[in-house]
Design an enzyme around this catalytic site. Structure first.
Site, PDB file in Angstrom:
ATOM      1  N   TYR A  60       3.458  32.510  -5.684  1.00 32.04           N
ATOM      2  CA  TYR A  60       4.102  33.813  -5.842  1.00 32.04           C
ATOM      3  C   TYR A  60       4.403  34.030  -7.317  1.00 32.04           C
ATOM      4  CZ  TYR A  60       4.872  33.400  -0.773  1.00 32.04           C
ATOM      5  OH  TYR A  60       4.723  33.234   0.586  1.00 32.04           O
ATOM      6  N   ARG A 211       4.592  43.769   7.771  1.00 34.07           N
ATOM      7  CA  ARG A 211       4.471  44.114   6.354  1.00 34.07           C
ATOM      8  C   ARG A 211       5.118  45.467   6.043  1.00 34.07           C
ATOM      9  NH1 ARG A 211       1.832  40.103   4.015  1.00 34.07           N
ATOM     10  NH2 ARG A 211       0.272  38.927   5.187  1.00 34.07           N
TER      11      ARG A 211
END
Length: 341
Positions: A60, A211
């Site tokens: 990330y 999402r």
């Protein structure tokens, strides 16, 4: 605000908050990185609320999300209050992603994460994606050594097949499996969830809000940043989105009847799957975090669960989880496309 309880994750002794916080979107994939000071405030708010299970990964950023977490966990014995999970296994080489699970890489990735996080021990360390070139026994063997050395407490796998989970668990007990599980991603219920339960492995559900689809509905696509990878997911495109809108509308009708938001309803559905399941919705806004916590107060009857599951049956959702371009040749040594979560 709803009280956040605690659950036992797996059968090896790890205890976490019954809802976690996915930190990926703070630094990567869902648009540009957010301001550190704002994200640190959000993380501290989460901990103060009782959400102490924090999820990150070395990919990330890459790396910047772990560094953000290290800043957030400084001072006032904050580190002792949280269960910190990070991941390894997706390596960047010349701008391309490769999957690695060889022992030397496992060790070097762990050492690097410990340094970035500025901690002595990682609570839960996942293999982010499975390297099919390396026998899982070798990867887990190295992770077992890291447990024995006190550098990690518990071992997890992310997006692993049932057979891989069984082979890994035979080498060293696996504490948790991270997988995508939501009203519109339910294929894991056929094989992987039963395997986890048979072996006493905890289940960590990422993207439990589809999402963001179940939080915002189809209009979410209008707010996607050009850097947001969701723009390229099949479920958010064209005819698929139009079809999925009908499903959202029906979920929204039930939410209205229940006096909650559709996002809270979708999240409550995941919570109702069992006390061995911990969803980790991500957000970058305190208001959205508070809404997610509200899902803990939404109680669903068996009839309501059935009604929801009929709406989102296997053929109700249109579009694959990932675009075909995300399964290109550089990712062939993985069991699943190694993008996010």
């Amino acid at each position: 605000m709803a009280k956040v309880g605690r659950i036992k994750l797996g059968s090896q002794g790890l205890e976490v908050s019954q809802q976690g916080l996915g930190c990926m979107g703070m630094s990567a994939f869902y648009g540009p990185p957010k301001a550190d000071e704002d994200m640190i405030k959000l993380i501290h708010h989460a901990i103060d609320t009782g959400v102490t299970f924090l999820d990150t990964s070395d990919i990330y950023g890459p790396h910047t999300n772990e560094i953000l977490l290290s800043k957030a966990l400084k001072g006032d014995q904050i580190r002792e209050k949280v269960e910190l999970a990070t991941k390894f296994g997706i390596n960047m080489v010349d701008g391309n992603r490769e999957i690695r699970g060889d022992p030397a890489y496992v060790r070097s990735a762990c050492e690097a994460s410990l340094k970035r996080l500025d901690i002595d021990c990682i609570d839960l360390y996942y293999q982010h994606r499975i390297d099919t070139r390396v026998p899982i026994e070798l990867t887990i063997g190295e992770l077992k050594k890291l447990v024995e050395e006190g550098k990690i407490k518990y071992i997890g796998l992310s997006e692993a097949s049932s057979s891989t989970i069984r082979r890994a668990h035979a080498v060293h007990p696996i504490t948790a499996i991270q997988l995508e599980w939501s009203l519109w991603t339910r294929d894991v219920e056929e094989d992987i969830i039963p395997t986890c339960r048979e072996l006493g492995i905890g289940i960590v559900a990422y993207s439990p809000l589809g999402r963001g689809f179940f939080s915002s509905g189809p209009k979410i696509v209008d707010s996607f940043d050009p850097q947001d990878f969701r723009k390229y997911l099949p479920r958010f495109e064209g005819e698929n989105l139009e079809h999925n809108k009908k499903m959202f509308d029906r979920v929204n009708e039930i939410a209205t009847r229940k006096g909650c938001t559709p996002g809270q309803l979708a999240l409550a559905w995941v919570h109702h799957q069992g006390n061995d399941v911990c969803p980790i919705p991500g957000t970058t806004k305190i208001a959205n975090f508070n809404e997610n916590i509200g899902a803990l107060s939404v109680k669903l009857t068996r009839e309501e669960m059935t009604e929801l599951e009929e709406i989102v049956s296997a053929d109700a959702v249109k579009g694959e989880r990932y675009a075909s371009v995300m399964a290109n040749v550089s990712w062939k040594n993985s069991e699943t496309p190694p993008l996010s979560a």
